[in-house]
Design a protein around this motif. Structure first.
Motif, PDB file in Angstrom:
ATOM      1  N   ALA A 327     -76.994  74.060 -71.003  1.00 20.06           N
ATOM      2  CA  ALA A 327     -76.079  73.788 -72.119  1.00 20.06           C
ATOM      3  C   ALA A 327     -74.932  72.884 -71.697  1.00 20.06           C
ATOM      4  O   ALA A 327     -74.550  71.969 -72.443  1.00 20.06           O
ATOM      5  N   LYS A 328     -74.357  73.096 -70.507  1.00 15.29           N
ATOM      6  CA  LYS A 328     -73.242  72.256 -70.072  1.00 15.29           C
ATOM      7  C   LYS A 328     -73.675  70.813 -69.887  1.00 15.29           C
ATOM      8  O   LYS A 328     -72.942  69.882 -70.236  1.00 15.29           O
ATOM      9  N   LEU A 329     -74.870  70.615 -69.351  1.00 12.15           N
ATOM     10  CA  LEU A 329     -75.354  69.255 -69.150  1.00 12.15           C
ATOM     11  C   LEU A 329     -75.550  68.545 -70.495  1.00 12.15           C
ATOM     12  O   LEU A 329     -75.184  67.376 -70.656  1.00 12.15           O
ATOM     13  N   LEU A 330     -76.104  69.253 -71.482  1.00 11.51           N
ATOM     14  CA  LEU A 330     -76.271  68.663 -72.809  1.00 11.51           C
ATOM     15  C   LEU A 330     -74.920  68.335 -73.431  1.00 11.51           C
ATOM     16  O   LEU A 330     -74.752  67.295 -74.080  1.00 11.51           O
ATOM     17  N   THR A 331     -73.935  69.214 -73.244  1.00  8.87           N
ATOM     18  CA  THR A 331     -72.591  68.956 -73.766  1.00  8.87           C
ATOM     19  C   THR A 331     -71.968  67.747 -73.091  1.00  8.87           C
ATOM     20  O   THR A 331     -71.334  66.909 -73.747  1.00  8.87           O
ATOM     21  N   ASP A 332     -72.148  67.630 -71.779  1.00 11.79           N
ATOM     22  CA  ASP A 332     -71.615  66.468 -71.056  1.00 11.79           C
ATOM     23  C   ASP A 332     -72.213  65.171 -71.604  1.00 11.79           C
ATOM     24  O   ASP A 332     -71.497  64.176 -71.788  1.00 11.79           O
ATOM     25  N   TYR A 333     -73.519  65.191 -71.847  1.00  8.49           N
ATOM     26  CA  TYR A 333     -74.170  63.997 -72.384  1.00  8.49           C
ATOM     27  C   TYR A 333     -73.620  63.658 -73.765  1.00  8.49           C
ATOM     28  O   TYR A 333     -73.276  62.497 -74.046  1.00  8.49           O
ATOM     29  N   ASP A 334     -73.518  64.645 -74.630  1.00  7.80           N
ATOM     30  CA  ASP A 334     -73.005  64.410 -75.979  1.00  7.80           C
ATOM     31  C   ASP A 334     -71.602  63.821 -75.934  1.00  7.80           C
ATOM     32  O   ASP A 334     -71.313  62.813 -76.591  1.00  7.80           O
ATOM     33  N   GLN A 335     -70.716  64.404 -75.157  1.00  7.15           N
ATOM     34  CA  GLN A 335     -69.341  63.932 -75.117  1.00  7.15           C
ATOM     35  C   GLN A 335     -69.247  62.524 -74.539  1.00  7.15           C
ATOM     36  O   GLN A 335     -68.492  61.680 -75.047  1.00  7.15           O
ATOM     37  N   ARG A 336     -70.013  62.286 -73.499  1.00  4.38           N
ATOM     38  CA  ARG A 336     -69.979  60.954 -72.875  1.00  4.38           C
ATOM     39  C   ARG A 336     -70.455  59.880 -73.836  1.00  4.38           C
ATOM     40  O   ARG A 336     -69.830  58.832 -73.987  1.00  4.38           O
ATOM     41  N   ARG A 337     -71.558  60.137 -74.517  1.00  5.84           N
ATOM     42  CA  ARG A 337     -72.105  59.118 -75.404  1.00  5.84           C
ATOM     43  C   ARG A 337     -71.260  58.955 -76.676  1.00  5.84           C
ATOM     44  O   ARG A 337     -71.098  57.846 -77.182  1.00  5.84           O
ATOM     45  N   GLN A 338     -70.702  60.040 -77.186  1.00  4.29           N
ATOM     46  CA  GLN A 338     -69.839  59.926 -78.365  1.00  4.29           C
ATOM     47  C   GLN A 338     -68.617  59.062 -78.052  1.00  4.29           C
ATOM     48  O   GLN A 338     -68.181  58.261 -78.891  1.00  4.29           O
ATOM     49  N   ARG A 339     -68.063  59.209 -76.854  1.00  5.69           N
ATOM     50  CA  ARG A 339     -66.890  58.398 -76.478  1.00  5.69           C
ATOM     51  C   ARG A 339     -67.217  56.920 -76.428  1.00  5.69           C
ATOM     52  O   ARG A 339     -66.346  56.073 -76.667  1.00  5.69           O
ATOM     53  N   ASP A 340     -68.435  56.588 -76.109  1.00  3.60           N
ATOM     54  CA  ASP A 340     -68.850  55.184 -76.065  1.00  3.60           C
ATOM     55  C   ASP A 340     -69.201  54.659 -77.452  1.00  3.60           C
ATOM     56  O   ASP A 340     -68.782  53.570 -77.844  1.00  3.60           O
ATOM     57  N   VAL A 341     -69.959  55.446 -78.211  1.00  2.00           N
ATOM     58  CA  VAL A 341     -70.539  54.969 -79.468  1.00  2.00           C
ATOM     59  C   VAL A 341     -69.528  54.919 -80.605  1.00  2.00           C
ATOM     60  O   VAL A 341     -69.445  53.933 -81.344  1.00  2.00           O
ATOM     61  N   ARG A 342     -68.742  55.978 -80.781  1.00  3.09           N
ATOM     62  CA  ARG A 342     -67.866  56.067 -81.957  1.00  3.09           C
ATOM     63  C   ARG A 342     -66.889  54.895 -82.078  1.00  3.09           C
ATOM     64  O   ARG A 342     -66.792  54.283 -83.144  1.00  3.09           O
ATOM     65  N   PRO A 343     -66.136  54.539 -81.023  1.00  5.08           N
ATOM     66  CA  PRO A 343     -65.209  53.412 -81.171  1.00  5.08           C
ATOM     67  C   PRO A 343     -65.909  52.095 -81.484  1.00  5.08           C
ATOM     68  O   PRO A 343     -65.403  51.281 -82.264  1.00  5.08           O
ATOM     69  N   ARG A 344     -67.081  51.880 -80.891  1.00  5.62           N
ATOM     70  CA  ARG A 344     -67.803  50.632 -81.146  1.00  5.62           C
ATOM     71  C   ARG A 344     -68.284  50.580 -82.591  1.00  5.62           C
ATOM     72  O   ARG A 344     -68.197  49.535 -83.248  1.00  5.62           O
ATOM     73  N   GLN A 345     -68.796  51.693 -83.094  1.00  9.10           N
ATOM     74  CA  GLN A 345     -69.213  51.726 -84.491  1.00  9.10           C
ATOM     75  C   GLN A 345     -68.044  51.445 -85.426  1.00  9.10           C
ATOM     76  O   GLN A 345     -68.185  50.732 -86.415  1.00  9.10           O
ATOM     77  N   THR A 346     -66.887  51.984 -85.107  1.00  6.74           N
ATOM     78  CA  THR A 346     -65.705  51.786 -85.953  1.00  6.74           C
ATOM     79  C   THR A 346     -65.302  50.320 -85.997  1.00  6.74           C
ATOM     80  O   THR A 346     -65.043  49.757 -87.074  1.00  6.74           O
TER      81      THR A 346
END
Length: 394
Positions: A327-346
């Protein structure tokens, strides 16, 4: 565990992002299967401008530079031209790879070349191809099980969902998408021209969206042309000679005489983002997790970073003796990718809507932002580094 899973990693989807993820996983020693899904029914005329971090992923897969580089073209300058006729026009903006300390920002690669090379490399690396589609999914505390449309089921410790924006695996695991649409259609095509492109990609900002030419080898370029849907439908009906004349006019003749039009396809424009990028022994990769309009060459570059980060994280987890779907590894992946993707999409969304809207404050804001980039070197270099998308170490 009562029975060893069939594989360590199952990848659903054989687009470039899924193939890259499968190759990376196999190079790290994971027993990997690839669910290919339905094949393409028509040739894909699109090209992808892969920036240097994405080319590093291809190199890691054993597919760069090699002969793939010899069949593609470098992007040494990226040029933005305000061609909107707006009341507040932005100055022309040129990003030079030399200013960023690079020989080139990246290379423009036809998908018709990239996908077969990655497929062949995956096969060489021992990836097991499953010619089927995902029908269902289930997971427990130890294993993930993917049921195929053939009726067979395969098991793995972890699954990568890379089967596109309509992902069956994402739906089966219960992850929702937030989506939106644009009053635009993109036309992808290539063409020859009489004047050299000098390794410069030009993004003309038009009232209906960007019109972007990207270098190919010799005196040839690819084009992504965003238009209002009705106008795009009309353009798709033009014969090659009429379309060449229209392209030449839209370029203001800067590439000289346009001819030899290649195959063309059109795509409705939309954006989307998954509510989470990982859940229940599944990581989302590529358009399964996020989609953006083709502005600033961000789409596949983000997807390759998904693949890189996913495989890097599970490799670290394995080397620590952990469950690679913890679960922690999946959470790390989600947080890392959201930090990259969300600002670029905006940023991409704001840029695109500022072109489509006649709202003066949006026009003025876009012009002011581009003017600041054009006039202030440190800000321009920061923007170049962000655009390249280099990820910090996992």
């Amino acid at each position: 565990m009562s029975k060893l899973p069939d594989f360590d990693v199952i990848v659903a989807g054989a687009g470039p992002a899924g193939l890259a993820a499968a190759c990376l996983a196999a190079t790290r020693g994971f027993r990997t299967a690839l669910i290919t899904g339905p094949g393409e029914t028509q040739p894909d005329p699109r090209t992808v401008a892969l920036m240097m971090p994405s080319l590093a992923v291809l190199e890691d897969c054993g597919q760069w530079p090699g002969d793939l580089r010899e069949s593609t073209a470098p992007l040494r300058k990226l040029r933005l031209v305000d061609d909107t006729g707006a009341l507040f026009p932005a100055p022309e903006l040129v990003f030079s790879a030399r200013e960023a300390g690079l020989d080139a920002f990246g290379w423009n690669i036809p998908l018709a070349l990239l996908k077969p090379r990655l497929e062949a490399r995956a096969s060489e690396l021992g990836v097991h191809f499953l010619r089927a589609s995902v029908a269902d999914y289930a997971a427990d505390a130890e294993v993930a099980s993917v049921t195929l449309d053939t009726g067979a089921a395969v098991t793995a410790v972890l699954a990568f969902a890379a089967d596109g924006r309509n992902s069956a695996l994402r739906r089966a695991v219960g992850i929702d998408m937030v989506s939106w649409s644009y009053d635009q259609t993109a036309i992808a095509v290539s063409f020859a021209h009489s004047q050299p492109h000098r390794d410069v990609s030009t993004e003309y900002h038009k009232p209906a969206g960007p019109f972007t030419t990207v270098p190919l080898p010799g005196r040839r370029s690819s084009l992504v042309w965003m238009e209002r849907p009705q106008r795009a439908d009309e353009l798709m009906q033009f014969d090659d000679r009429a379309l060449a004349a229209e392209i030449q006019a839209m370029c203001h003749g800067e590439l000289g005489l346009v001819d030899d039009i290649g195959p063309r396809r059109s795509f409705p424009m939309s954006g989307a983002r998954a509510t989470t990028f990982a859940r229940n022994r599944v990581m989302l990769i590529g358009e399964t997790a996020h989609t953006v309009p083709p502005i600033g060459a961000q789409g596949l570059n983000m997807s390759f970073r998904d693949a890189h980060d996913a495989v890097a994280l599970i490799t670290q987890g394995r080397d620590r003796g952990e469950d690679i779907a913890a679960a922690k590894l999946l959470t790390d992946y989600d947080q890392r990718r959201q930090r990259d993707v969300r600002p670029r999409q905006t940023v991409i969304d704001l840029m695109n809507r500022s072109l489509l809207s006649a709202y003066l404050p949006l026009e003025a804001g876009r012009a002011a932002g581009l003017a600041a980039l054009a006039s202030f070197g440190p800000l321009r270099r920061f923007a170049m580094n962000v655009g390249l998308g280099a990820s910090p170490p996992v």
